[in-house]
Structure formats: structure tokens, C-alpha cells
Write an enzyme that holds these catalytic residues in place. Structure first.
Site, short mmCIF file in Angstrom:
data_model
loop_
_atom_site.label_atom_id
_atom_site.label_comp_id
_atom_site.label_asym_id
_atom_site.label_seq_id
_atom_site.Cartn_x
_atom_site.Cartn_y
_atom_site.Cartn_z
N ARG A 1 0.82 -1.21 0.00
CA ARG A 1 0.00 0.00 0.00
C ARG A 1 0.86 1.27 0.00
O ARG A 1 0.35 2.36 -0.15
CB ARG A 1 -0.75 -0.03 1.29
CG ARG A 1 -2.22 0.17 1.46
CD ARG A 1 -3.16 -0.14 0.41
NE ARG A 1 -4.50 0.15 0.86
CZ ARG A 1 -5.46 -0.75 0.98
NH1 ARG A 1 -5.26 -2.00 0.67
NH2 ARG A 1 -6.66 -0.37 1.38
N ARG B 1 -21.64 -0.78 -2.97
CA ARG B 1 -21.09 -1.78 -2.05
C ARG B 1 -21.51 -1.48 -0.61
O ARG B 1 -21.80 -2.39 0.16
CB ARG B 1 -19.56 -1.78 -2.17
CG ARG B 1 -18.89 -2.80 -1.30
CD ARG B 1 -17.44 -2.95 -1.65
NE ARG B 1 -16.62 -1.87 -1.11
CZ ARG B 1 -15.31 -1.73 -1.33
NH1 ARG B 1 -14.69 -2.59 -2.12
NH2 ARG B 1 -14.63 -0.74 -0.81
N ARG C 1 -9.80 7.43 1.99
CA ARG C 1 -9.13 6.26 1.40
C ARG C 1 -8.62 6.58 0.00
O ARG C 1 -7.54 6.13 -0.39
CB ARG C 1 -10.07 5.06 1.40
CG ARG C 1 -10.23 4.48 2.82
CD ARG C 1 -11.43 3.57 2.93
NE ARG C 1 -11.36 2.44 2.06
CZ ARG C 1 -12.43 1.84 1.51
NH1 ARG C 1 -13.65 2.31 1.75
NH2 ARG C 1 -12.28 0.81 0.73
#
Ligand code: AMP
Length: 193
Positions: free
Chosen positions: A88, A127, A144
Site C-alpha cells: 500500500r 457496495r 481512502r
């Protein structure tokens, strides 16, 4: 085949990794799934990770690396794996390379799924309605996406420098996108198809 899947939150990495797992006969390893399981189980690590995840920020490199090492040591990962959600940031990238060099099993290819941001926001809203993930709220999604642009995009640049990055259009039917990914894998990739 050792594969890294890159892409913003909501780009469809998890879904595509599940489809690829069946095609390639190798496990799908998602650090997000491992962390969510630890949170559900209420382990000390899960307790530490929970608030960080709900804020849309990154859990400490050390915690995630420890979890990943444990997962990669399991027998099913010996034939290869699809990594989803790791690395990440560049520090995780370096840690992964050190770990895999020690095992003599370098990453073969990194696939980046590209999806325009308007579509990402739409997909995550869908989602959120379906799965009720705590980190799919509009503010957390914004955070995010910011973290992705700032910390994870450079990981794609790193794999590009190594000549291992393939960019794949992530817009379209699921089967269509997975065919594109399969087509972007290096020649000789094993396939269960
Ligand atoms: P994901 O399911 O990959 O979207 O991950 C959900 C959340 O878990 C992220 O927003 C982070 O808080 C945490 N997470 C997952 N993978 C990592 C990672 N490699 N490093 C740090 N945090 C992670």
C-alpha cells in the site's frame, strides 16, 4: 504466478482477484480481508486496527507485514498468490521485496486496474448498501482515495520502473475485465481454464 493487484478502493480488485483465483488455481490474499477477520475475531491486533480502518487510514506497516508473512507461510501460497491490498506504500513494497527475495520468489507482475473516479464513488456507494462496510461512508471513502493517491500510486511507479507493471482498463463487465487481466499476464502463466 506471483501477482500484485493494484487499484483504488472500489476499482474491483477484490472481485477480480476472486475470479482470477479460480482461473489460476492460486490463493487470493487480501490484507483488508485478513484485517477485517482480526477485527471480527476481536484479537489484540484487530482491536488496534479497528479505529484506523474506520478512519480510512493505513494500519501500521509492522502489523500488516506480520500478518502477511504468516499467510504466505501457509502451504497453499507455495505455488503462487494474488496479492490484493498490499503493498500500500513504498515501505511495504520494500518489505515485500526483501521477504520474497529471502524465499527466492519475486513478484512476476503487478496489474493496475484503472477506473475513473466518478465510477469509483458510484461503485462504493453500491457496495456500502450491499455489504455495510464501516469504511464505505462518504467521508472515509474520500480519505481512502486520498491515501491511495498519495501513498499507493508510487507503488505502481515502482513496478513500472522494474518493467513489471501492466495497466488494465477496469471498466466493463466482470468477465470482460478478467479476460483483460489474463491477457496482460506474462506468457507461460499457468491457467486452470
Ligand atoms: P481494503 O479491503 O484493501 O480496501 O482495506 C481496507 C482497510 O484495511 C484499509 O483502508 C486500511 O485501513 C486497511 N489495510 C488493508 N491493507 C492494508 C495495508 N497493506 N496496509 C495498511 N493498511 C491496510
Amino acid at each position: 504466478m506471483r501477482l500484485v493487484l493494484l487499484g483504488a478502493p472500489g476499482s474491483g480488485k477484490g472481485t477480480q482477484a476472486d475470479l482470477l483465483k479460480a482461473e489460476l488455481g492460486i490463493p487470493h490474499i487480501s490484507t483488508g480481508d485478513l484485517l477485517r477477520a482480526a477485527v471480527r475475531a476481536g484479537t489484540p491486533l484487530g482491536l488496534k486496527a479497528k479505529a484506523v480502518m474506520e478512519a480510512g487510514q493505513l494500519v501500521s506497516d509492522e502489523i500488516v507485514l506480520g500478518m502477511l508473512e504468516e499467510r504466505l507461510a501457509q502451504a497453499d501460497a507455495a505455488a503462487g498468490f494474488i496479492l490484493d491490498g498490499y503493498p500500500r506504500n513504498l515501505a511495504q513494497c520494500a518489505a515485500l521485496e526483501t521477504l520474497l527475495a529471502r524465499l527466492g520468489q519475486p513478484i512476476d507482475v503487478a496489474i493496475k486496474l484503472e477506473v475513473p473516479s466518478e465510477l469509483i464513488v458510484e461503485r462504493i456507494a453500491g457496495r456500502a448498501a450491499e455489504q455495510g462496510r464501516k469504511d464505505d461512508t462518504p467521508e472515509t471513502v474520500r480519505e481512502r482515495l486520498r491515501v491511495y493517491a498519495e501513498q499507493t500510486e508510487p507503488v505502481a511507479g515502482h513496478f513500472a520502473q522494474l518493467g513489471k507493471l501492466r495497466v488494465v482498463d477496469g471498466v466493463g463487465e466482470l468477465a470482460e475485465v478478467s479476460q483483460r487481466i489474463l491477457g496482460a499476464l506474462p506468457a507461460g502463466a499457468p491457467s486452470a481454464a
